[in-house]
Scaffold this active site. Structure first.
Site, PDB file in Angstrom:
ATOM      1  N   GLU A  37       0.873  -1.175   0.000  1.00 50.35           N
ATOM      2  CA  GLU A  37       0.000   0.000   0.000  1.00 50.35           C
ATOM      3  C   GLU A  37       0.911   1.226   0.000  1.00 50.35           C
ATOM      4  OE1 GLU A  37      -3.359   0.938  -0.115  1.00 50.35           O
ATOM      5  OE2 GLU A  37      -2.420   2.916  -0.021  1.00 50.35           O
ATOM      6  N   CYS A  45     -12.133   4.304   1.985  1.00 53.92           N
ATOM      7  CA  CYS A  45     -13.258   4.296   2.933  1.00 53.92           C
ATOM      8  C   CYS A  45     -12.835   4.821   4.300  1.00 53.92           C
ATOM      9  CB  CYS A  45     -13.820   2.882   3.052  1.00 53.92           C
ATOM     10  SG  CYS A  45     -15.155   2.777   4.238  1.00 53.92           S
ATOM     11  N   CYS A  50     -16.027   6.872   3.327  1.00 53.90           N
ATOM     12  CA  CYS A  50     -17.174   6.566   4.199  1.00 53.90           C
ATOM     13  C   CYS A  50     -17.024   7.044   5.641  1.00 53.90           C
ATOM     14  CB  CYS A  50     -17.406   5.052   4.276  1.00 53.90           C
ATOM     15  SG  CYS A  50     -16.885   4.095   2.875  1.00 53.90           S
ATOM     16  N   LYS A  53     -16.476  10.878   6.194  1.00 54.12           N
ATOM     17  CA  LYS A  53     -17.722  11.495   5.693  1.00 54.12           C
ATOM     18  C   LYS A  53     -18.832  11.352   6.718  1.00 54.12           C
ATOM     19  CE  LYS A  53     -20.637   9.107   4.167  1.00 54.12           C
ATOM     20  NZ  LYS A  53     -20.635   8.417   2.888  1.00 54.12           N
ATOM     21  N   TYR A 101      -5.892  -1.075  11.101  1.00 51.80           N
ATOM     22  CA  TYR A 101      -5.838  -1.855   9.858  1.00 51.80           C
ATOM     23  C   TYR A 101      -4.456  -2.479   9.672  1.00 51.80           C
ATOM     24  CZ  TYR A 101     -10.343  -1.205   7.656  1.00 51.80           C
ATOM     25  OH  TYR A 101     -11.669  -1.297   7.353  1.00 51.80           O
ATOM     26  N   TYR A 179     -23.883  10.012  -5.031  1.00 56.60           N
ATOM     27  CA  TYR A 179     -23.701   9.842  -3.588  1.00 56.60           C
ATOM     28  C   TYR A 179     -22.932  11.014  -2.967  1.00 56.60           C
ATOM     29  CZ  TYR A 179     -24.736   4.741  -3.542  1.00 56.60           C
ATOM     30  OH  TYR A 179     -25.312   3.514  -3.607  1.00 56.60           O
ATOM     31  N   GLU A 183     -24.435  13.933  -0.434  1.00 52.83           N
ATOM     32  CA  GLU A 183     -23.991  13.790   0.960  1.00 52.83           C
ATOM     33  C   GLU A 183     -23.307  15.074   1.440  1.00 52.83           C
ATOM     34  OE1 GLU A 183     -23.492   8.951   1.343  1.00 52.83           O
ATOM     35  OE2 GLU A 183     -21.680  10.111   0.975  1.00 52.83           O
ATOM     36  N   ARG A 200     -26.962  17.689 -13.830  1.00 53.88           N
ATOM     37  CA  ARG A 200     -27.498  17.736 -15.198  1.00 53.88           C
ATOM     38  C   ARG A 200     -28.842  17.032 -15.346  1.00 53.88           C
ATOM     39  NH1 ARG A 200     -23.140  13.798 -18.315  1.00 53.88           N
ATOM     40  NH2 ARG A 200     -23.372  12.005 -16.958  1.00 53.88           N
ATOM     41  N   ARG A 206     -29.537   9.915  -9.860  1.00 53.54           N
ATOM     42  CA  ARG A 206     -29.976   9.076 -10.976  1.00 53.54           C
ATOM     43  C   ARG A 206     -29.798   7.594 -10.611  1.00 53.54           C
ATOM     44  NH1 ARG A 206     -27.269   6.890 -15.269  1.00 53.54           N
ATOM     45  NH2 ARG A 206     -25.371   8.045 -14.788  1.00 53.54           N
ATOM     46  N   GLY A 263     -17.981  11.582 -10.006  1.00 59.79           N
ATOM     47  CA  GLY A 263     -17.679  10.188 -10.292  1.00 59.79           C
ATOM     48  C   GLY A 263     -16.225   9.831 -10.026  1.00 59.79           C
ATOM     49  N   THR A 312     -18.058  -0.255  -0.199  1.00 62.89           N
ATOM     50  CA  THR A 312     -17.100  -0.901   0.697  1.00 62.89           C
ATOM     51  C   THR A 312     -17.517  -2.314   1.126  1.00 62.89           C
ATOM     52  OG1 THR A 312     -16.209   1.167   1.474  1.00 62.89           O
ATOM     53  CG2 THR A 312     -16.045  -0.694   2.989  1.00 62.89           C
ATOM     54  N   ALA A 342     -26.944   2.808   1.203  1.00 60.17           N
ATOM     55  CA  ALA A 342     -27.492   4.020   1.825  1.00 60.17           C
ATOM     56  C   ALA A 342     -26.733   5.225   1.332  1.00 60.17           C
ATOM     57  CB  ALA A 342     -27.391   3.928   3.343  1.00 60.17           C
ATOM     58  N   HIS A 436     -43.598   0.251  18.382  1.00 58.81           N
ATOM     59  CA  HIS A 436     -44.298   1.533  18.409  1.00 58.81           C
ATOM     60  C   HIS A 436     -43.751   2.426  19.516  1.00 58.81           C
ATOM     61  CE1 HIS A 436     -47.639   4.179  17.509  1.00 58.81           C
ATOM     62  NE2 HIS A 436     -47.888   4.262  18.812  1.00 58.81           N
ATOM     63  N   GLU A 441     -41.858   0.973  11.930  1.00 60.17           N
ATOM     64  CA  GLU A 441     -43.065   0.134  11.998  1.00 60.17           C
ATOM     65  C   GLU A 441     -43.936   0.327  10.759  1.00 60.17           C
ATOM     66  OE1 GLU A 441     -46.088   1.081  14.997  1.00 60.17           O
ATOM     67  OE2 GLU A 441     -45.246   3.090  15.173  1.00 60.17           O
TER      68      GLU A 441
HETATM   69  P1  NDP Z   1     -21.626   9.038  -8.899  1.00 61.93           P
HETATM   70  O1  NDP Z   1     -21.312   8.244 -10.088  1.00 61.93           O
HETATM   71  O2  NDP Z   1     -22.536   8.471  -7.857  1.00 61.93           O
HETATM   72  O3  NDP Z   1     -22.225  10.459  -9.348  1.00 61.93           O
HETATM   73  C1  NDP Z   1     -21.552  11.258 -10.265  1.00 61.93           C
HETATM   74  C2  NDP Z   1     -22.329  12.526 -10.517  1.00 61.93           C
HETATM   75  O4  NDP Z   1     -21.605  13.329 -11.443  1.00 61.93           O
HETATM   76  C3  NDP Z   1     -23.694  12.278 -11.137  1.00 61.93           C
HETATM   77  O5  NDP Z   1     -24.602  13.255 -10.696  1.00 61.93           O
HETATM   78  C4  NDP Z   1     -23.399  12.441 -12.629  1.00 61.93           C
HETATM   79  O6  NDP Z   1     -24.511  12.813 -13.384  1.00 61.93           O
HETATM   80  C5  NDP Z   1     -22.409  13.589 -12.586  1.00 61.93           C
HETATM   81  N1  NDP Z   1     -21.604  13.626 -13.793  1.00 61.93           N
HETATM   82  C6  NDP Z   1     -20.780  12.673 -14.278  1.00 61.93           C
HETATM   83  N2  NDP Z   1     -20.235  13.068 -15.448  1.00 61.93           N
HETATM   84  C7  NDP Z   1     -20.746  14.275 -15.719  1.00 61.93           C
HETATM   85  C8  NDP Z   1     -20.596  15.190 -16.789  1.00 61.93           C
HETATM   86  N3  NDP Z   1     -19.783  14.924 -17.832  1.00 61.93           N
HETATM   87  N4  NDP Z   1     -21.277  16.356 -16.755  1.00 61.93           N
HETATM   88  C9  NDP Z   1     -22.111  16.639 -15.714  1.00 61.93           C
HETATM   89  N5  NDP Z   1     -22.296  15.816 -14.673  1.00 61.93           N
HETATM   90  C10 NDP Z   1     -21.622  14.643 -14.672  1.00 61.93           C
HETATM   91  O7  NDP Z   1     -20.224   9.433  -8.297  1.00 61.93           O
HETATM   92  P2  NDP Z   1     -19.775  10.047  -6.910  1.00 61.93           P
HETATM   93  O8  NDP Z   1     -18.560  10.815  -7.251  1.00 61.93           O
HETATM   94  O9  NDP Z   1     -20.891  10.732  -6.202  1.00 61.93           O
HETATM   95  O10 NDP Z   1     -19.422   8.762  -6.056  1.00 61.93           O
HETATM   96  C11 NDP Z   1     -18.612   7.732  -6.617  1.00 61.93           C
HETATM   97  C12 NDP Z   1     -19.041   6.378  -6.146  1.00 61.93           C
HETATM   98  O11 NDP Z   1     -18.558   6.141  -4.844  1.00 61.93           O
HETATM   99  C13 NDP Z   1     -20.554   6.167  -6.018  1.00 61.93           C
HETATM  100  O12 NDP Z   1     -21.182   5.866  -7.218  1.00 61.93           O
HETATM  101  C14 NDP Z   1     -20.609   5.044  -5.038  1.00 61.93           C
HETATM  102  O13 NDP Z   1     -20.412   3.846  -5.742  1.00 61.93           O
HETATM  103  C15 NDP Z   1     -19.449   5.329  -4.117  1.00 61.93           C
HETATM  104  N6  NDP Z   1     -19.897   6.031  -2.906  1.00 61.93           N
HETATM  105  C16 NDP Z   1     -20.719   5.384  -2.033  1.00 61.93           C
HETATM  106  C17 NDP Z   1     -21.166   6.032  -0.891  1.00 61.93           C
HETATM  107  C18 NDP Z   1     -22.098   5.332   0.035  1.00 61.93           C
HETATM  108  O14 NDP Z   1     -22.192   4.118  -0.022  1.00 61.93           O
HETATM  109  N7  NDP Z   1     -22.833   6.051   0.885  1.00 61.93           N
HETATM  110  C19 NDP Z   1     -20.753   7.392  -0.571  1.00 61.93           C
HETATM  111  C20 NDP Z   1     -19.890   7.977  -1.566  1.00 61.93           C
HETATM  112  C21 NDP Z   1     -19.478   7.310  -2.675  1.00 61.93           C
HETATM  113  P3  NDP Z   1     -25.475  11.675 -14.034  1.00 61.93           P
HETATM  114  O15 NDP Z   1     -26.239  11.093 -12.917  1.00 61.93           O
HETATM  115  O16 NDP Z   1     -26.291  12.471 -14.992  1.00 61.93           O
HETATM  116  O17 NDP Z   1     -24.553  10.708 -14.711  1.00 61.93           O
END
Ligand code: NDP
Length: 459
Positions: A37, A45, A50, A53, A101, A179, A183, A200, A206, A263, A312, A342, A436, A441
């Site tokens: 690493e 995470c 996670c 956050k 860890y 996410y 968040e 967008r 989405r 993303g 995770t 979640a 309750h 519930e």
């Molecule tokens: P996500 O993929 O969840 O969301 C990315 C966001 O960026 C979406 O709203 C997407 O829009 C937007 N986006 C992507 N490309 C473009 C573009 N070219 N123009 C405009 N908007 C764009 O990624 P995150 O960064 O939020 O998180 C990454 C991943 O990490 C998550 O998907 C999840 O798997 C994991 N995660 C899990 C958590 C949890 O379990 N609580 C917490 C945080 C992260 P559109 O929807 O239109 O594509």
């Protein structure tokens, strides 16, 4: 079975959730294990995901709870939030976990390398300058946050940075409503920043159930997040400490911080995968089969680096299952069906199984939906609704999906997910006595069907 012609029976690249679990369990089965690493033990995470956050989400919730408490007779208004106190306390906790860890690995007997690893050939790695061979290699290098390629992108930050900001921004623009975007919109709005969320789609999140997306947009709006749906960021410029973000609707925002939550991509660039006979797919991800094997059969990939379901608990489950399969005489696979998840937005969303739209495409389904003000907020005066939803197969009565938006949703959904994994029917839910007074519930007293959906009604 030890293979003495190699230095290790198993070498794991990456000490995050997936890699640490795999290395630890394999070593526990008696394998000679090495793990490298280069950044921090525990990976995204524990260090920049996670866990910190969730601590920041909790910090934001205390402010709202203090305001809510006035409806219950408490009189002192919440004091100002002290960002450096939070970050220092968070860093302290993360350092503690980080060491745990590392210790877990050492106690299990794995040899740890605080170094980068890259392939020299399919069985040989360069690990921080040392040449190391292994019978089997696991790639568990996770992912990294990406930015959008717009002019002035260098003036924006990513989630790696947000955990170490020296000061709380007073005005923030968050781009993306996945996410991370939703968040952190809750975190910063809850801590008192003017918070813009730019996305967008017409609604955030989405892929999630439409009712939950609508409910979250309403709740964010109520809590002061300024929503910019159907909007793209065009350009970022700087005026002293102020960032000016130009948007596709020709408006512009003046903020202290622009945060790309747009993303993640797989972390594969420095691995020299070609030397191992491997290629990457979309987003830099490593393709794997149902046994987590790459196309070089003794090399495996687990967790976010495979970019399938980037959560995770999925990564740790894969690491564990792979170690049991390879060294524990217990071959098994991790199902990616009905994985509960979640979003720690404000309020949170938790879900397991199909959305209404997915269920409708599959066949006829009964939808049960309840929307109510939780007891607490009848006194707190905060405008906040809880949504609870079940989607039920018309033919089998099986629960296809459960969704909740509201306080404690992630804690509640874990139990619901067990029932659904065990094949629970709506009748099972109906026979269960409620606790309750709770919001949970509502899952067992949903009697009035809201609508029936099916292939004809699906969008
Ligand atoms: P996500 O993929 O969840 O969301 C990315 C966001 O960026 C979406 O709203 C997407 O829009 C937007 N986006 C992507 N490309 C473009 C573009 N070219 N123009 C405009 N908007 C764009 O990624 P995150 O960064 O939020 O998180 C990454 C991943 O990490 C998550 O998907 C999840 O798997 C994991 N995660 C899990 C958590 C949890 O379990 N609580 C917490 C945080 C992260 P559109 O929807 O239109 O594509």
């Amino acid at each position: 079975m030890p293979e003495p012609e190699f230095d290790f029976d198993l070498f794991v690249i990456g000490g995050g959730s997936a890699g640490v679990r795999c290395a630890r369990i394999a070593a526990g089965h008696g394998a000679r294990v090495g793990i490298a690493e280069s950044r921090f033990w525990g990976g995204t995470c524990v260090n920049i995901g996670c866990v910190p956050k969730k601590l920041m989400v909790m910090a934001a919730e205390y402010g709202a709870a203090a305001r809510d408490s006035q409806g219950f007779g408490w009189s002192s208004p919440p004091a100002m939030h002290d960002w450096p106190v939070l970050i220092t306390a968070k860093n302290h906790e993360i350092t503690r976990l980080n060491h745990i860890y590392q210790q877990l690995l050492e106690q299990a007997g794995a040899k740890i390398f605080a170094a980068e690893a890259r392939f020299i050939d399919p069985h040989t790695l360069d690990v921080g300058g040392a040449r190391i061979t292994a019978a089997r290699i696991v790639i568990a290098t996770g992912g990294y946050p990406t930015r959008l390629e717009i002019p002035g992108v260098e003036h924006g930050i990513i989630s790696d940075d947000v955990f170490y900001l020296p000061a709380m921004p007073r005005r923030i623009a968050i781009i993306g409503s996945g996410y991370i975007g939703v968040e952190f919109a809750g975190v910063f709005a809850g801590l008192g920043a003017q918070t813009h969320l730019i996305y967008r789609q017409p609604l955030p999140l989405r892929g999630f159930d439409q009712d939950m997306r609508l409910g979250l947009a309403e709740a964010m709006n109520e809590s002061g997040v300024i929503l910019h749906p159907d909007t793209l960021p065009m350009n970022i410029s700087r005026d002293g400490e102020t960032r000016i973000l130009a948007l596709s609707d020709y408006s512009s925002l003046e903020v202290d911080l622009v945060f790309f939550a747009t993303g993640r991509a797989a972390n594969t660039q420095g691995l020299n995968l070609a030397a191992a006979g491997l290629e990457t797919g979309e987003n830099g991800a490593i393709p794997v089969d149902e046994h987590l094997a790459t196309r070089t059969p003794h090399i495996f990939a687990i967790g976010d680096v495979t970019d399938r379901l980037n959560l995770t608990p999925v990564a740790t489950a894969e690491g564990h299952a792979l170690a049991d399969t390879l060294f524990g005489d217990n071959p098994r696979r991790v199902s990616l069906e009905r994985v509960p998840t979640a979003v720690f937005s404000s309020p949170p969303i938790a879900t397991v199984g199909l959305t209404e739209a997915q269920a409708a495409r599959r066949g006829a389904a009964n939808v049960f939906l309840s929307r109510f003000t939780p007891l607490r907020h009848n006194l707190s005066g905060r405008v906040r609704k809880t949504l609870i939803k079940l989607i039920v197969d018309v033919d089998t009565d099986k629960i296809l999906g459960a969704h909740m938006l509201g306080e404690d949703a992630p804690e509640i959904m874990q139990g619901i997910a067990i029932a659904i994994t065990a094949g629970a029917t709506k009748a099972d839910f109906d026979h269960t006595i409620g606790i309750h007074p709770t919001a949970a519930e509502e899952f067992v007293i949903l009697r009035t069907q809201t609508r029936v959906v099916g292939p004809q009604s699906s969008p």
